[in-house]
Design an enzyme around this catalytic site. Structure first.
Site, PDB file in Angstrom:
ATOM      1  CB  SER A   1       7.927   0.118  -1.964  1.00  0.00           C
ATOM      2  OG  SER A   1       9.090  -1.038  -1.234  1.00  0.00           O
TER       3      SER A   1
ATOM      4  CG  HIS B   1       6.680   4.849  -3.241  1.00  0.00           C
ATOM      5  ND1 HIS B   1       5.850   3.346  -4.368  1.00  0.00           N
ATOM      6  CD2 HIS B   1       7.500   4.462  -3.220  1.00  0.00           C
ATOM      7  CE1 HIS B   1       6.160   2.678  -4.453  1.00  0.00           C
ATOM      8  NE2 HIS B   1       7.805   3.246  -3.539  1.00  0.00           N
TER       9      HIS B   1
ATOM     10  CD  GLU C   1       1.960   4.264  -5.327  1.00  0.00           C
ATOM     11  OE1 GLU C   1       1.177   3.469  -5.743  1.00  0.00           O
ATOM     12  OE2 GLU C   1       3.043   3.866  -4.244  1.00  0.00           O
TER      13      GLU C   1
ATOM     14  CG  ASN D   1       4.604  -1.636  -4.689  1.00  0.00           C
ATOM     15  OD1 ASN D   1       5.524  -1.604  -5.969  1.00  0.00           O
ATOM     16  ND2 ASN D   1       5.342  -1.143  -4.055  1.00  0.00           N
TER      17      ASN D   1
END
Length: 451
Positions: free
Chosen positions: A162, A183, A195, A233
């Site tokens: 991540s 991800h 992702e 993120n």
């Protein structure tokens, strides 16, 4: 009756909500056609996957593959951990059977597709390895070295990291062109986004293969460049960081969470931090600060809470208590930050949390992290639950106007510091009367994501 229906449809079809939802739908369709035909032709069919690491994420990924009739090896180095991962996968399949997602009689055969192991004995015909071990680069690199020797030449190694660099990870590989990022978001069986991260050496064929796998698993893939935090993120980090500053300025936990839930988010940022874990959030904040400087530097709030032995929901001690059925703000948290009296207005809570994400999105677009604003909004809706009717953070910002957003950021910068300084790309949009949702300002024919 038809005339009434046509009139009502006409009214609905011209609303902002309808435009936002249609744009997201089209974005999802486009994400599933991420590659030009000549690149898509290089993708391989995935008949067998291996998942390394039998934690909650690894067990969830194994269950997802088996639920879609793909043979899976679930590997760990610890027997107890492996048993926990297998139980987790079985429980998810059992729940899917009870809810009618899969036929009850299919639960057993699908679970039988998962083979648990402590070695690499059956890896000779694996098409894709999904690595979900501890988030430490040297550990992932050693795992990559170990497994690569056991794989066929065509196999793709997809890390579920991540936050770590796919490019750095691939430096340990004998075949770096076969290393990509994939991800997933937690819980794996519910969150629709993945992702897909292109490292510097990742080949088109490897990326196309994992995109095909993601679609087969029922996920929407968004292609992302290998930058810290990727896209979700990266935009989430300043949003969560602002919680500490709001608490310091007199806001209350309940007030912050209620305001963002009323805005349309599935949970407020304090509750989300409890889910993520304060230790994990502090680690991510540290990495984001190292990559992007002071605009990502968090307040001391997380350090205060972790110093009190609070990790979030994982040890039943976060902003909230979880020891009984009712979630309540822990009294120790109230004492640590004071009552505050609800001294920050709801509209300021929204602007301070969400405009930071909008601003960071323009930084990311300038760097070519994703192909365009549509991918930003799609990823944040599918990956964080940003309210679809608002269209994503950039569509929401567009409804306010670029100039108004720039002016509001300048106002917040003056009052609260340089973390609110408008990004150069946002300043350029305001100066040219541009649009947050147009691809044109960000289109770069040389971008590695242009395919």
């Amino acid at each position: 009756a038809l005339a009434i229906e046509a009139e009502a449809l006409g009214e609905v079809a011209t609303t902002d909500v309808c435009r936002n939802l249609v744009r997201l739908f089209r974005g999802g369709r486009a994400a599933n056609r991420a590659f030009a035909p000549e690149i898509a032709a290089q993708q391989r069919e995935v008949r067998k996957v291996a998942v390394l690491g039998a934690g909650v994420m690894g067990g969830g990924i194994a269950e997802l593959a088996a639920a879609h009739d793909i043979a899976v090896i679930l590997k760990d180095i610890d027997r107890d951990a492996l048993d926990v991962g297998l139980r987790h996968a079985n429980e998810l399949l059992q729940k899917a059977g009870k809810r009618g997602i899969i036929a009850p009689e299919e639960v057993g055969p699908k679970f039988a597709l998962i083979h648990g192991t402590l070695d690499y004995e059956r890896f000779g015909d694996v098409d894709v390895v999904i690595e979900a071990v501890v988030e430490r680069l040297h550990v992932k690199q050693q795992v990559l070295r170990d497994v690569e020797a056991e794989l066929p030449a065509h196999a793709v190694f997809a890390t579920n990291t991540s936050s770590l660099s796919v490019t750095e990870l691939s430096r340990a590989a004998a075949r770096p062109d076969r290393v990509v990022g994939l991800h997933f978001f937690n819980p794996v069986h519910r969150m629709p986004l993945v992702e897909v991260i292109r490292g510097e050496s990742s080949s088109d064929a490897a990326l196309a293969t994992v995109v095909r796998l993601a679609r087969r698993l029922g996920k929407t893939p968004v292609l992302v460049a290998d930058r810290p935090g990727f896209i979700v993120n990266r935009l989430l980090a300043p949003y969560l960081n602002e919680v500490g500053f709001l608490l310091k300025d007199g806001a209350e936990v309940v007030g912050i969470d209620r305001t963002l839930k009323d805005f349309g988010l599935p949970m407020g940022p304090c509750r989300l931090l409890d889910e993520v874990g304060f230790d994990v959030a502090a680690h991510v904040a540290k990495e984001m600060t190292r990559a992007f400087g002071d605009r990502m530097r968090p307040s001391a709030a997380l350090e205060t809470l972790t110093g009190l032995g609070r990790l979030g929901k994982k040890n039943d001690r976060g902003f909230y208590t979880y020891s009984d059925r009712e979630e309540r703000v822990d009294r120790e948290v109230s004492r640590a930050f004071g009552s505050g009296g609800g001294g920050v207005r709801p509209e300021e809570i929204i602007d301070r949390c969400l405009l930071l994400s909008v601003n960071e999105a323009t930084y990311a677009l300038e760097e070519g992290v994703v192909a365009g604003p549509g991918d930003v909004d799609l990823a944040m809706v599918l990956g964080t639950g940003f309210p679809p009717f608002r269209g994503g953070p950039l569509a929401w910002a567009e409804s306010r106007g670029v100039g108004a957003v720039r002016d509001r950021l300048l106002e917040l910068q003056e009052r609260h510091g340089d973390r609110f300084a408008p990004a150069p790309g946002l300043e350029r949009l305001a100066a040219t009367n541009g649009s947050f949702t147009s691809d044109a300002p960000w289109r770069d024919p040389g971008s590695p994501l242009e395919m």
